[in-house]
Design an enzyme around this catalytic site. Structure first.
Site, mmCIF file in Angstrom:
data_model
loop_
_atom_site.group_PDB
_atom_site.id
_atom_site.type_symbol
_atom_site.label_atom_id
_atom_site.label_comp_id
_atom_site.label_asym_id
_atom_site.label_seq_id
_atom_site.Cartn_x
_atom_site.Cartn_y
_atom_site.Cartn_z
ATOM 1 N N ASN A 22 0.791 -1.237 0.000
ATOM 2 C CA ASN A 22 0.000 0.000 0.000
ATOM 3 C C ASN A 22 0.822 1.285 0.000
ATOM 4 O O ASN A 22 0.306 2.365 0.259
ATOM 5 C CB ASN A 22 -0.971 -0.005 1.195
ATOM 6 C CG ASN A 22 -0.229 -0.045 2.528
ATOM 7 O OD1 ASN A 22 0.991 -0.205 2.553
ATOM 8 N ND2 ASN A 22 -0.949 0.105 3.619
ATOM 9 N N ASP A 24 3.145 2.566 1.964
ATOM 10 C CA ASP A 24 3.562 3.332 3.146
ATOM 11 C C ASP A 24 5.029 3.064 3.503
ATOM 12 O O ASP A 24 5.519 3.519 4.530
ATOM 13 C CB ASP A 24 2.646 3.049 4.349
ATOM 14 C CG ASP A 24 2.733 1.601 4.810
ATOM 15 O OD1 ASP A 24 3.444 0.794 4.165
ATOM 16 O OD2 ASP A 24 2.080 1.267 5.822
ATOM 17 N N ASP A 97 6.300 -16.733 14.666
ATOM 18 C CA ASP A 97 7.353 -16.534 15.654
ATOM 19 C C ASP A 97 6.685 -16.422 17.028
ATOM 20 O O ASP A 97 5.768 -15.627 17.206
ATOM 21 C CB ASP A 97 8.089 -15.226 15.323
ATOM 22 C CG ASP A 97 9.589 -15.345 15.491
ATOM 23 O OD1 ASP A 97 10.011 -15.765 16.575
ATOM 24 O OD2 ASP A 97 10.317 -15.010 14.542
ATOM 25 N N ASP A 198 11.398 -17.970 19.873
ATOM 26 C CA ASP A 198 12.448 -16.995 20.136
ATOM 27 C C ASP A 198 13.191 -17.282 21.450
ATOM 28 O O ASP A 198 12.559 -17.557 22.472
ATOM 29 C CB ASP A 198 11.780 -15.617 20.216
ATOM 30 C CG ASP A 198 12.758 -14.470 20.176
ATOM 31 O OD1 ASP A 198 13.446 -14.316 19.157
ATOM 32 O OD2 ASP A 198 12.825 -13.726 21.174
ATOM 33 N N GLU A 247 14.870 -21.233 18.858
ATOM 34 C CA GLU A 247 16.128 -20.499 18.759
ATOM 35 C C GLU A 247 16.910 -20.785 20.035
ATOM 36 O O GLU A 247 16.426 -20.536 21.130
ATOM 37 C CB GLU A 247 15.867 -18.995 18.617
ATOM 38 C CG GLU A 247 17.144 -18.233 18.295
ATOM 39 C CD GLU A 247 17.068 -16.748 18.599
ATOM 40 O OE1 GLU A 247 17.855 -15.999 18.005
ATOM 41 O OE2 GLU A 247 16.246 -16.335 19.434
ATOM 42 N N HIS A 320 17.400 -12.870 10.200
ATOM 43 C CA HIS A 320 17.221 -11.422 10.331
ATOM 44 C C HIS A 320 18.170 -10.783 11.349
ATOM 45 O O HIS A 320 18.156 -9.579 11.513
ATOM 46 C CB HIS A 320 15.772 -11.154 10.727
ATOM 47 C CG HIS A 320 15.453 -11.750 12.070
ATOM 48 N ND1 HIS A 320 15.399 -13.117 12.270
ATOM 49 C CD2 HIS A 320 15.246 -11.181 13.281
ATOM 50 C CE1 HIS A 320 15.145 -13.350 13.549
ATOM 51 N NE2 HIS A 320 15.052 -12.200 14.177
ATOM 52 N N ASP A 321 18.937 -11.592 12.065
ATOM 53 C CA ASP A 321 19.882 -11.058 13.062
ATOM 54 C C ASP A 321 21.327 -11.104 12.581
ATOM 55 O O ASP A 321 22.235 -10.747 13.329
ATOM 56 C CB ASP A 321 19.826 -11.894 14.354
ATOM 57 C CG ASP A 321 18.483 -11.812 15.040
ATOM 58 O OD1 ASP A 321 17.825 -10.760 14.938
ATOM 59 O OD2 ASP A 321 18.086 -12.811 15.682
HETATM 60 C C1 GLC Z 1 15.957 -13.275 19.013
HETATM 61 C C2 GLC Z 1 15.500 -12.598 17.755
HETATM 62 C C3 GLC Z 1 16.047 -11.199 17.733
HETATM 63 C C4 GLC Z 1 15.544 -10.463 18.943
HETATM 64 C C5 GLC Z 1 15.820 -11.226 20.233
HETATM 65 C C6 GLC Z 1 14.999 -10.698 21.364
HETATM 66 O O1 GLC Z 1 17.329 -13.435 19.050
HETATM 67 O O2 GLC Z 1 15.863 -13.342 16.646
HETATM 68 O O3 GLC Z 1 15.716 -10.526 16.555
HETATM 69 O O4 GLC Z 1 16.139 -9.205 19.018
HETATM 70 O O5 GLC Z 1 15.507 -12.585 20.121
HETATM 71 O O6 GLC Z 1 13.657 -11.042 21.192
HETATM 72 CA CA CA Z 2 2.618 -1.327 3.727
#
Ligand code: GLC
Ligand code: CA
Length: 548
Positions: A22, A24, A97, A198, A247, A320-321
C-alpha cells in the site's frame, strides 16, 4: 520426527522488508499474499513469518504488546486469515514466531505488573529489590547496559535480558505458562503449522543471577526449561500436526539432544549458533574478523554427527539477526564471485542432513548494505552498541565501530527485498522504512528469473534435488578429505545410494586430491555451479554434487 517436517524447505520472511502493498514504505501481509506464487516458483513449502503482532516497536517486532492482534502496519487479523488460506491452497505451510521469554513493556500485563507490588500481575514478570540503592545484581542485557531497570512506582527493578522495552516474563508462575499455552492453542486452532520459538533456551533463569549476578549464558538450558517445554508439548503442541524450531543461543550438542531427541517430547529442531559465531572475540560480534572454513567445517560436521542418532538439524547460514550470507561467508567483490560463492554456500549447507532454512533475499545473493553513519541504522542493537563502544567505554572510534556495524549489524539482513530495477527495487511505491541496497538495479529477482544461470535458478534446482533424492534427506553424513584447508568435501549415504559434495571455499583454483578424483570419476555429476568442470581442479568457489 514427522515426515513433512523432515522433507520441508523453509523460507524465512521478515515481513517489514518483504513487499509493501500500500505504499507506506513498510512491507505487509497483503504484500506477502501478492507474492505467494514466488514461493511455489522457488519450490519451498513452509514460510516462517517473523513477528507480525502488535508491538512496542523497539526491537523489530520482538517486543509483543498483544499476542492475538496484528500490528497495524502489517494489516489485520482478516489479512492474516487470508494469507493462511491462500498459502494452504498452494500447499505452503505457515509458521509464526513465538516470543515468550519477554513481552513489550507496552503489553497490558506489564502495565498492570508495574502498577504496584500488590497487583495481581506483578509476579508475572521478574521483579527484585535493589541492593543499597543499586541494581539487585550485576547482569548485562544483550543490547548493552544493565539488564535491570528501576521502576518508580514499584520501587523495584525488573529484569530485561534484551531491551528495557522487553521485560522478561516469570516462567515460574504457572499462570504465565498457562497464558502462553492458551495463546499457542489460539493460533493453532486458526490453523497455523508451527512456531519458531524466540530465545527459548533462556526461559528459566538460575537463582544466583538475581543475587550474585551472571551472564546471559548462565540463563540458558537450566533444568526447569525442560519441564516447561515438556509441559508445553503435552498440553498443546502434541495435539496438533505442527513443527517447532527453537532459537537456542548458548547451547552445545549435549544440551541440544536434551531439547530435540524424539523421545524427549520437547522440540523438533533448534537453531544453534556455533557455526555463525566463530568470528566473535572479547567484544562479542563487534569486530572485523573473518571466519575460517576449517573451523566451521569442524563445527557443522560435529553437529551432523552429534544429532545423527537422535535429533534433527536445522540448516541455516543466516537470518534477520545476521549479516548477509553472500558478504559474510561468500565473496561479493565481483558479480562473478558473488554468483559462484552464493551457489557454492547453498550447496555446501543444504545437501547436509537437516531441514534447510532460506532467509529472504539469500536466494538471489543479496549483500550487506553499505552504511556510513549511525543515522542510517535502524536496529537498536547496533545503536546501543555504538553508544557503549564509542561514547561510553571508548573502546573503538567512530570509524572502526561503523566498519563493524557495516560488517555485522542486523540491518544488513533487513533491507528490502530487491524485486526489480524500478523505483525502490519494486519493494514499495513510498519511502522505504530503511535504506535499499543500491545494487538493486542489477541484483534483483526479476533479472534472475530471466537469467538461466542466476543464483535464483540454482536455488530452484538445489531445492528440487533435495526433495527428489531420499539420500539427501535421510542419508548419513561423513566428512572426506577433512584436513584440506580449502575444499569442504563430504558424502551422504543411504542404503546403496551415495552422494559426494565438494565445495571450494577459495577464490583460487584448488587441486582435487587424487584419491577423490578416482572416486568421483565413478559417479555422475548431477549439480555444479560451473558449466565446464576441470578434471583435477575445483575453480573459484566451485561446487559439485555427484551421485555415486
Ligand atoms: C531473538 C531474535 C532477535 C531479537 C531477540 C529478542 O534473538 O531473533 O531478533 O532481538 O531474540 O527477542
Ligand atoms: Ca505497507
Amino acid at each position: 520426527m514427522k515426515n513433512w517436517v523432515k522433507n520441508s524447505v523453509v523460507y524465512q520472511i521478515y515481513p517489514k522488508s518483504f513487499y509493501d502493498s500500500n505504499g507506506d514504505g513498510i512491507g505487509d501481509l497483503q504484500g506477502i499474499i501478492e507474492k505467494l506464487d514466488y514461493f511455489t516458483y522457488l519450490g519451498i513449502n513452509v514460510i516462517w513469518l517473523c513477528p507480525i503482532y502488535k508491538s512496542g516497536g523497539v526491537d523489530g517486532g520482538y517486543d509483543i504488546a498483544d499476542y492475538k492482534a496484528i500490528e497495524n502496519q502489517f494489516g489485520t487479523i482478516e489479512d492474516f486469515d487470508e494469507l493462511l488460506a491462500q498459502a494452504h491452497k498452494r500447499d505452503i505451510r505457515v509458521i509464526m514466531d513465538l516470543v515468550v521469554n519477554h513481552t513489550s513493556d507496552k503489553h497490558e500485563f506489564f502495565i498492570e505488573s508495574r502498577k504496584s507490588i500488590n497487583n495481581e500481575k506483578h509476579d508475572w514478570y521478574i521483579w527484585k529489590d535493589g541492593k543499597d540503592y543499586k541494581e539487585p545484581s550485576s547482569i548485562n542485557s544483550v543490547f548493552s547496559g544493565s539488564a535491570w531497570e528501576y521502576d518508580d512506582d514499584c520501587k523495584q527493578y525488573y529484569l530485561h535480558l534484551f531491551a528495557k522495552g522487553q521485560p522478561d516474563l516469570n516462567w515460574e508462575n504457572e499462570k504465565v505458562r498457562d497464558y502462553v499455552y492458551t495463546t499457542i492453542k489460539w493460533w493453532m486452532d486458526k490453523g497455523i503449522d508451527g512456531f519458531r520459538m524466540d530465545v527459548i533456551t533462556v526461559l528459566s533463569k538460575p537463582d544466583f543471577i538475581y543475587t550474585k549476578g551472571g551472564s546471559f549464558e548462565d540463563c540458558a538450558n537450566n533444568p526447569k526449561l525442560h519441564n516447561y517445554l515438556k509441559e508445553m508439548n503435552k498440553k498443546v503442541i502434541s495435539k496438533y500436526d505442527v513443527m517447532t524450531v527453537g532459537e537456542a543461543p548458548c547451547t552445545n550438542i549435549e544440551e541440544a539432544k536434551a531439547l530435540v531427541a524424539q523421545d524427549r517430547d520437547e522440540l523438533d529442531m533448534i537453531f544453534n549458533f556455533d557455526h555463525i559465531t566463530t568470528e566473535d572475540n572479547e567484544y562479542g560480534k563487534w569486530n572485523k574478523n573473518r571466519y575460517s572454513m576449517p573451523k566451521i567445517r569442524e563445527i557443522l560436521a560435529s553437529w551432523q554427527k552429534g544429532l545423527e542418532e537422535k535429533g534433527w538439524n536445522s540448516l541455516f547460514w543466516g537470518n534477520h539477526d545476521q549479516p548477509r550470507l553472500a558478504s559474510r561467508f561468500g565473496d561479493d567483490s565481483t558479480k562473478f564471485l558473488l554468483e559462484k560463492s552464493s551457489k557454492m554456500l547453498a550447496t555446501c549447507l543444504y545437501c547436509m542432513k537437516g531441514t534447510p532454512y532460506i532467509f529472504q533475499g539469500d536466494e538471489i545473493g543479496m549483500t550487506n548494505v553499505p552504511i556510513s553513519s549511525l543515522e542510517e541504522c535502524r536496529d537498536i542493537e547496533s545503536i546501543n552498541a555504538y553508544n557503549e563502544f564509542v561514547n561510553e567505554k571508548k573502546i573503538y572510534d567512530d570509524s572502526y565501530m561503523m566498519d563493524c556495524i557495516a560488517l555485522k549489524g542486523r540491518d544488513n539482513a533487513r533491507t528490502p527485498i530487491q524485486w526489480n530495477s524500478s523505483l525502490n527495487a519494486g519493494f514499495s511505491k513510498g519511502k522505504p522504512w530503511i535504506k535499499i541496497n543500491p545494487n538493486y538495479l542489477d541484483l534483483n529477482i526479476e533479472n534472475q528469473i530471466q537469467d538461466k544461470q542466476s543464483i535464483l535458478q540454482y536455488y530452484r534446482k538445489l531445492i528440487s534435488l533435495k526433495k527428489d533424492l531420499p539420500v539427501l534427506i535421510d542419508g548419513t553424513f561423513d566428512l572426506l578429505d577433512e584436513n584440506n584447508d580449502d575444499l569442504f568435501t563430504y558424502k551422504r549415504t543411504l542404503n546403496n545410494h551415495e552422494i559426494i559434495v565438494m565445495c571450494n571455499y577459495n577464490k583460487e583454483s584448488i587441486s582435487i586430491p587424487s584419491s577423490l578424483i578416482k572416486q568421483i570419476n565413478l559417479g555422475e555429476l548431477i549439480l555444479s555451479n560451473f558449466e565446464t568442470n576441470l578434471e583435477d581442479k575445483l575453480q573459484s568457489y566451485e561446487s559439485r554434487v555427484y551421485l555415486m
